[in-house]
Design an enzyme around this catalytic site. Structure first.
Site, PDB file in Angstrom:
ATOM      1  N   ASP A   1      -8.105   4.247  -5.409  1.00  0.00           N
ATOM      2  CA  ASP A   1      -8.639   4.271  -4.047  1.00  0.00           C
ATOM      3  C   ASP A   1      -9.467   5.557  -3.899  1.00  0.00           C
ATOM      4  O   ASP A   1     -10.601   5.620  -4.362  1.00  0.00           O
ATOM      5  CB  ASP A   1      -7.454   4.187  -3.087  1.00  0.00           C
ATOM      6  CG  ASP A   1      -7.839   4.034  -1.639  1.00  0.00           C
ATOM      7  OD1 ASP A   1      -8.839   3.359  -1.359  1.00  0.00           O
ATOM      8  OD2 ASP A   1      -7.135   4.582  -0.764  1.00  0.00           O
TER       9      ASP A   1
ATOM     10  N   LYS B   1       5.867   3.304  -7.457  1.00  0.00           N
ATOM     11  CA  LYS B   1       6.367   1.986  -7.780  1.00  0.00           C
ATOM     12  C   LYS B   1       5.258   0.967  -7.985  1.00  0.00           C
ATOM     13  O   LYS B   1       5.453  -0.078  -8.583  1.00  0.00           O
ATOM     14  CB  LYS B   1       7.254   1.467  -6.615  1.00  0.00           C
ATOM     15  CG  LYS B   1       8.429   2.315  -6.276  1.00  0.00           C
ATOM     16  CD  LYS B   1       9.121   1.686  -5.034  1.00  0.00           C
ATOM     17  CE  LYS B   1       9.893   2.712  -4.295  1.00  0.00           C
ATOM     18  NZ  LYS B   1      10.362   2.199  -2.988  1.00  0.00           N
TER      19      LYS B   1
ATOM     20  N   PHE C   1      -7.219  -3.426   2.914  1.00  0.00           N
ATOM     21  CA  PHE C   1      -5.843  -3.077   2.556  1.00  0.00           C
ATOM     22  C   PHE C   1      -5.149  -4.323   2.016  1.00  0.00           C
ATOM     23  O   PHE C   1      -4.981  -5.313   2.714  1.00  0.00           O
ATOM     24  CB  PHE C   1      -5.070  -2.485   3.739  1.00  0.00           C
ATOM     25  CG  PHE C   1      -3.782  -1.864   3.290  1.00  0.00           C
ATOM     26  CD1 PHE C   1      -3.766  -0.590   2.736  1.00  0.00           C
ATOM     27  CD2 PHE C   1      -2.588  -2.565   3.379  1.00  0.00           C
ATOM     28  CE1 PHE C   1      -2.572  -0.021   2.276  1.00  0.00           C
ATOM     29  CE2 PHE C   1      -1.388  -2.006   2.929  1.00  0.00           C
ATOM     30  CZ  PHE C   1      -1.390  -0.732   2.376  1.00  0.00           C
TER      31      PHE C   1
HETATM   32  P1  5GP Z   1      -5.541   7.200  -4.223  1.00  0.00           P
HETATM   33  O1  5GP Z   1      -4.762   8.408  -4.624  1.00  0.00           O
HETATM   34  O2  5GP Z   1      -6.490   6.675  -5.267  1.00  0.00           O
HETATM   35  O3  5GP Z   1      -6.191   7.353  -2.881  1.00  0.00           O
HETATM   36  O4  5GP Z   1      -4.504   6.091  -3.884  1.00  0.00           O
HETATM   37  C1  5GP Z   1      -3.745   5.461  -4.761  1.00  0.00           C
HETATM   38  C2  5GP Z   1      -2.537   4.903  -4.060  1.00  0.00           C
HETATM   39  O5  5GP Z   1      -2.786   4.562  -2.686  1.00  0.00           O
HETATM   40  C3  5GP Z   1      -2.149   3.636  -4.750  1.00  0.00           C
HETATM   41  O6  5GP Z   1      -1.304   3.886  -5.837  1.00  0.00           O
HETATM   42  C4  5GP Z   1      -1.502   2.870  -3.629  1.00  0.00           C
HETATM   43  O7  5GP Z   1      -0.142   3.202  -3.571  1.00  0.00           O
HETATM   44  C5  5GP Z   1      -2.167   3.327  -2.361  1.00  0.00           C
HETATM   45  N1  5GP Z   1      -3.197   2.350  -1.915  1.00  0.00           N
HETATM   46  C6  5GP Z   1      -4.523   2.527  -1.870  1.00  0.00           C
HETATM   47  N2  5GP Z   1      -5.152   1.422  -1.423  1.00  0.00           N
HETATM   48  C7  5GP Z   1      -4.180   0.515  -1.182  1.00  0.00           C
HETATM   49  C8  5GP Z   1      -4.195  -0.848  -0.711  1.00  0.00           C
HETATM   50  O8  5GP Z   1      -5.213  -1.477  -0.427  1.00  0.00           O
HETATM   51  N3  5GP Z   1      -2.988  -1.454  -0.576  1.00  0.00           N
HETATM   52  C9  5GP Z   1      -1.811  -0.835  -0.895  1.00  0.00           C
HETATM   53  N4  5GP Z   1      -0.687  -1.530  -0.742  1.00  0.00           N
HETATM   54  N5  5GP Z   1      -1.760   0.435  -1.357  1.00  0.00           N
HETATM   55  C10 5GP Z   1      -2.942   1.098  -1.500  1.00  0.00           C
END
Ligand code: 5GP
Ligand code: MG
Length: 194
Positions: free
Chosen positions: A114, A51, A163
């Protein structure tokens, strides 16, 4: 209205505002110019990861419209196992796209890059439908957290390891509606039935 009252109830859960609504709008405008330039004359499919990307995605599509770029629209739903602020690293496809990608130029859109696991999973998945190319576009980028080697082709802002919530990003499915980006205060989290 760009300015909202500082006494809004959600603000008590935040340490600070990272990007105001106006800052987001300005930066989005710049990025849309770049994307429109690169996709002009190409058959484009824009794919949002739900989402988290919904607000960024929608604002981006409206800006592309102003630049006379009219992509096919599709979404995928991905989930990663884990709690609200950490994830275990496994990505699962809950809903796939239905648009044929063969011969088209894809722009894959997510809220935040991330560890890189979600975006690299999605990019690999879409590349198997034989598009002309797949580029990636994220609202936020936390390069210091990267586990998988991936770089976004377009990004609005680079941020530190914080975060954040707002502009589609949630904490326990809350705060996605905010038109700005805030850093949550871990010492004062909202009740989960808010
Ligand atoms: P990755 O697969 O790159 O580790 O993470 C991507 C997902 O992690 C993003 O689509 C998001 O849903 C969540 N995410 C990573 N960092 C944050 C953050 O600082 N805040 C929020 N709300 N979600 C995050
Ligand atoms: Mg998410």
């Amino acid at each position: 209205m760009l300015r909202r009252s500082a006494s809004l109830p959600e603000k008590k859960y935040f340490k600070r505002i990272l990007f105001t609504e106006l800052e987001v709008k300005r930066r989005m405008g710049e990025m849309a110019v770049e994307i429109a330039r690169d996709y002009r004359g190409k058959e484009m499919v824009i794919v949002g990861i739900l989402k988290g990307s919904f607000m960024f995605f929608s604002d981006l599509v409206k800006l592309l419209y102003i630049h006379d770029i009219h992509p096919y629209i599709d979404f995928m739903i991905l989930s990663s196992y884990g709690s609200s602020t950490t994830s275990s690293g496994k990505v699962k496809l809950d809903r796939d796209i239905t648009t044929p990608l063969e011969g088209k130029w894809v722009l894959l859109v997510d809220d935040i890059l991330d560890t890189g696991r979600t975006l690299s999973f999605a990019k690999f998945h879409l590349s198997r439908f034989n598009p002309m190319g797949v580029k990636t576009c994220v609202f936020l980028d936390k390069p210091s957290r990267r586990v998988v080697k991936i770089k976004a082709d377009y990004r609005c802002f680079e941020i530190e390891d914080l975060f954040v919530v707002g502009y589609g990003l949630d904490w326990n499915n809350l705060f996605r509606d905010l038109p700005y980006v805030a850093v949550i205060d871990e010492k004062n989290l909202p009740p989960t039935n808010l």
